[in-house]
Scaffold this active site. Sequence first.
Site, PDB file in Angstrom:
ATOM      1  N   ARG A   1      29.682  33.874  25.568  1.00  0.00           N
ATOM      2  CA  ARG A   1      28.723  33.674  24.488  1.00  0.00           C
ATOM      3  C   ARG A   1      29.087  34.611  23.341  1.00  0.00           C
ATOM      4  NH1 ARG A   1      27.747  29.392  26.643  1.00  0.00           N
ATOM      5  NH2 ARG A   1      25.949  29.049  27.997  1.00  0.00           N
ATOM      6  N   GLU A   2      29.294  34.045  22.150  1.00  0.00           N
ATOM      7  CA  GLU A   2      29.536  34.830  20.946  1.00  0.00           C
ATOM      8  C   GLU A   2      28.185  35.013  20.271  1.00  0.00           C
ATOM      9  OE1 GLU A   2      32.260  32.269  18.938  1.00  0.00           O
ATOM     10  OE2 GLU A   2      33.933  32.823  20.242  1.00  0.00           O
TER      11      GLU A   2
ATOM     12  N   ALA B   1      13.466  37.581  -0.066  1.00  0.00           N
ATOM     13  CA  ALA B   1      13.688  37.988   1.316  1.00  0.00           C
ATOM     14  C   ALA B   1      14.714  39.106   1.357  1.00  0.00           C
ATOM     15  CB  ALA B   1      14.176  36.804   2.143  1.00  0.00           C
TER      16      ALA B   1
ATOM     17  N   PRO C   1      18.931  30.596  16.919  1.00  0.00           N
ATOM     18  CA  PRO C   1      18.928  31.187  18.256  1.00  0.00           C
ATOM     19  C   PRO C   1      20.089  30.772  19.150  1.00  0.00           C
ATOM     20  CG  PRO C   1      17.214  29.519  18.070  1.00  0.00           C
ATOM     21  CD  PRO C   1      17.794  29.714  16.696  1.00  0.00           C
ATOM     22  N   GLY C   2      20.886  29.819  18.729  1.00  0.00           N
ATOM     23  CA  GLY C   2      22.047  29.428  19.520  1.00  0.00           C
ATOM     24  C   GLY C   2      23.167  30.451  19.482  1.00  0.00           C
TER      25      GLY C   2
ATOM     26  N   GLU D   1      18.788  37.106  14.903  1.00  0.00           N
ATOM     27  CA  GLU D   1      18.014  37.395  13.694  1.00  0.00           C
ATOM     28  C   GLU D   1      16.619  36.782  13.769  1.00  0.00           C
ATOM     29  OE1 GLU D   1      18.270  37.038   8.857  1.00  0.00           O
ATOM     30  OE2 GLU D   1      19.057  35.388  10.046  1.00  0.00           O
TER      31      GLU D   1
ATOM     32  N   GLU E   1      23.043  46.546  -5.645  1.00  0.00           N
ATOM     33  CA  GLU E   1      24.122  46.485  -6.640  1.00  0.00           C
ATOM     34  C   GLU E   1      24.930  45.191  -6.601  1.00  0.00           C
ATOM     35  OE1 GLU E   1      27.713  48.868  -4.372  1.00  0.00           O
ATOM     36  OE2 GLU E   1      26.447  49.976  -5.756  1.00  0.00           O
TER      37      GLU E   1
ATOM     38  N   GLU F   1      23.511  42.182  -5.920  1.00  0.00           N
ATOM     39  CA  GLU F   1      22.513  41.116  -5.919  1.00  0.00           C
ATOM     40  C   GLU F   1      22.183  40.696  -7.353  1.00  0.00           C
ATOM     41  OE1 GLU F   1      18.699  40.455  -3.085  1.00  0.00           O
ATOM     42  OE2 GLU F   1      18.769  42.362  -4.120  1.00  0.00           O
TER      43      GLU F   1
END
Length: 181
Positions: A37-38, A76, A114-115, A119, A140, A142
């Site tokens: 799983r990565e 966000a 979620p795969g 996050e 800086e 953004e």
Amino acid sequence: MNQFEEKTIKSETVFNGRIIDVQVDDVMLPNGKTSKREIVKHPGAVAIIPVSKNNKIIFVKQYRKPLEKVLVEIPAGKLEEGESPEITALRELEEETGFTTKNMNYVSSFYTSPGFADEIIYLYETNSLEKLTELKELDEDEFVELIELSIDEAEKLIATQEIHDIKTIYAILYLKSKGMK
């Protein structure tokens, strides 16, 4: 072990970045076989739905390099180490929009992908915006432009894929479910 659980046999961090880390886990599957799983590790993020006095949502327009296009999104940002989601939400609101608030409501949280990633985004809303007298600095690297849209206008941008991220679409659906027009 429940019928779906995968037991970690070995875990190796293969990349440490400024925003994400990547690890590769060897796992034992429920059927006894093994697999890899990565996993993208992320500290979490917040998003805030700022609603103006004239009942419009304040969005930020910005270029998203992974997609090679400009998106319209709700403000966000990434949680900083040791920072509560509420503090991050207020910081991002102030930095990205030039507004502040004394009244934020927690809406929900959700996993983005979620795969392969852990996050989580914490979502807040406010309709009691106050213009800052002194603007905060953006990160800086953004660059954003503010736009105010009604729900109907935002839905048109979903149709054209100018709004094309799940946190923003979720926010719009949430406001519609509360009866905002």
